[in-house]
Design a protein around this motif. Structure first.
Motif, short mmCIF file in Angstrom:
data_model
loop_
_atom_site.label_atom_id
_atom_site.label_comp_id
_atom_site.label_asym_id
_atom_site.label_seq_id
_atom_site.Cartn_x
_atom_site.Cartn_y
_atom_site.Cartn_z
N PRO A 1 1.06 -8.67 -8.67
CA PRO A 1 0.83 -8.11 -7.34
C PRO A 1 2.06 -7.59 -6.63
O PRO A 1 1.93 -6.91 -5.62
N GLU B 1 2.02 -1.47 -13.57
CA GLU B 1 2.05 -2.55 -12.59
C GLU B 1 2.25 -3.89 -13.30
O GLU B 1 1.66 -4.15 -14.34
N GLN C 1 0.83 -1.20 0.00
CA GLN C 1 0.00 0.00 0.00
C GLN C 1 0.87 1.26 0.00
O GLN C 1 0.60 2.21 -0.74
N LEU D 1 -8.70 -11.39 -5.52
CA LEU D 1 -7.57 -12.21 -5.96
C LEU D 1 -7.38 -13.43 -5.06
O LEU D 1 -7.07 -14.53 -5.53
N ARG E 1 -9.56 0.33 -0.08
CA ARG E 1 -9.17 0.04 -1.46
C ARG E 1 -8.21 -1.15 -1.52
O ARG E 1 -8.26 -1.95 -2.47
N PHE E 2 -7.35 -1.26 -0.51
CA PHE E 2 -6.45 -2.41 -0.50
C PHE E 2 -7.24 -3.71 -0.40
O PHE E 2 -7.00 -4.66 -1.15
N TRP F 1 2.87 1.54 -3.60
CA TRP F 1 2.00 1.70 -4.76
C TRP F 1 1.26 3.04 -4.71
O TRP F 1 0.96 3.62 -5.74
N GLU G 1 -10.31 -4.29 -1.15
CA GLU G 1 -11.10 -4.51 -2.36
C GLU G 1 -10.25 -5.06 -3.49
O GLU G 1 -10.77 -5.72 -4.40
N TRP G 2 -8.96 -4.78 -3.47
CA TRP G 2 -8.02 -5.39 -4.42
C TRP G 2 -7.65 -6.80 -3.97
O TRP G 2 -7.61 -7.74 -4.77
N TYR G 3 -7.41 -6.96 -2.70
CA TYR G 3 -6.88 -8.20 -2.12
C TYR G 3 -7.89 -9.35 -2.17
O TYR G 3 -7.56 -10.47 -2.61
#
Length: 304
Positions: free
Chosen positions: A220, A217, A197, A297, A289-290, A200, A292-294
């Motif tokens: 991950p 990017e 976090q 996946l 947001r992290f 990035w 929601e990305w994590y």
């Protein structure tokens, strides 16, 4: 694989749309880290370095992610291989050094030797293995694009698997001819999620706080930041839950003078402040947001 409860709890909170309040296990537990290695870290792609790192025949270097290790080696000319860094006999590493130059790979545990393309050449104390052609270190899918060495750890086979497509975005063609202006590795006692976090969200850190023009990017754990004719490759190397290394490779046009570091390293100071913030509120550092990305996946099927 069955995800640990602390990961599933994060997923439920993300899907519910409310606040995310992680358990301490998300940052400390080995089962969580093992699930991240299997479900997340091996997704394509990983930008491991610039092709100039393998300038001469026999040049090699290691790239580690958790317990998994890849050795990148230049056999001859443009023949570069991404090999699983584990002997076929007992799984011990065939490349212990971070980087170097050699005409073979050697397992110190039982003395097995391999050619630079991964073929077994000498299974010490195993004379019955007369047909050694069947024994090869597994190859990962890899490609070199615009000077970047890219590895796909989700595709591995005795022969190099075909490399899939990779989105290069704003990476300029001229990066292939760039030189390494500086290279530095940082070792931290932070969980990788905190560092992802931080780095990035603030890619300008790699340019000592100067503006970053673009960010591309790669999977991950890696990205390339761009600023005019300069570029910087950032690669995370999670070792275990409470230890993460990362490397910053600054790239500049060929012939440009090497960058000089005057005074204190600003990234070291940022890391110190970030460490203090984690110590004060370890479960409140990551934003929504992290997660929601994590979560998508981690909950998706591992690519084949």
């Amino acid at each position: 694989m069955e995800l640990p409860d602390s990961i599933k709890a994060v997923g439920e909170q993300v899907e519910a749309g409310g606040a995310v309040t992680p358990a301490a296990e998300l940052f400390e537990a080995y089962p969580v880290f093992a699930a991240e290695v299997a479900q997340l870290f091996t997704r394509p792609w990983l930008a491991v370095d610039h092709v100039s790192r393998l300038a001469e025949d026999g040049d090699y270097f290691r790239a580690d992610v958790g317990s998994r290790s890849v050795v990148l080696v230049r056999e001859a000319g443009h023949r570069i291989h991404a090999l699983r860094n584990a002997c076929l006999h007992a799984g011990y590493r065939v490349c212990e050094e971070e980087s170097g130059r050699s005409d073979h790979l050697f397992c110190q545990y039982h003395g097995w030797s391999y050619a630079l393309d991964g073929r077994l050449t000498d299974p010490l104390l195993r004379p019955e293995l007369t047909d050694r052609s069947r024994f090869r270190l597994p190859h990962y899918a890899m490609k070199i694009s615009r000077g970047l060495i890219l590895v796909d750890q989700s595709a591995v086979a005795p022969e190099p698997p075909p490399a899939g497509a990779v989105e290069l975005g704003a990476i300029p063609e001229t990066l292939a001819e760039a030189g390494v202006a500086s290279r530095k590795r940082y070792s931290t006692t932070s969980n990788w999620k905190y560092l992802r976090q931080l780095l990035w969200a603030a890619p300008e850190l790699v340019f000592a706080g100067k503006n970053c023009g673009d960010l591309v990017e790669f999977g991950p754990l890696s990205f390339v930041a761009l600023r005019g004719e300069e570029a910087a490759l950032v690669r995370l190397s999670p070792r275990f839950p409470g230890h993460t290394d990362f490397e910053i490779v600054r790239l500049a046009p060929a012939g440009a003078p090497a960058s000089a570091q005057n005074g204190a390293d600003p990234i070291e100071e940022v890391l110190r402040q970030h460490g203090d913030a984690i110590a004060a509120a370890p479960l409140g550092i990551l934003d929504r947001r992290f997660y929601e990305w994590y979560w998508p996946l981690m909950s998706a099927a591992q690519p084949q």
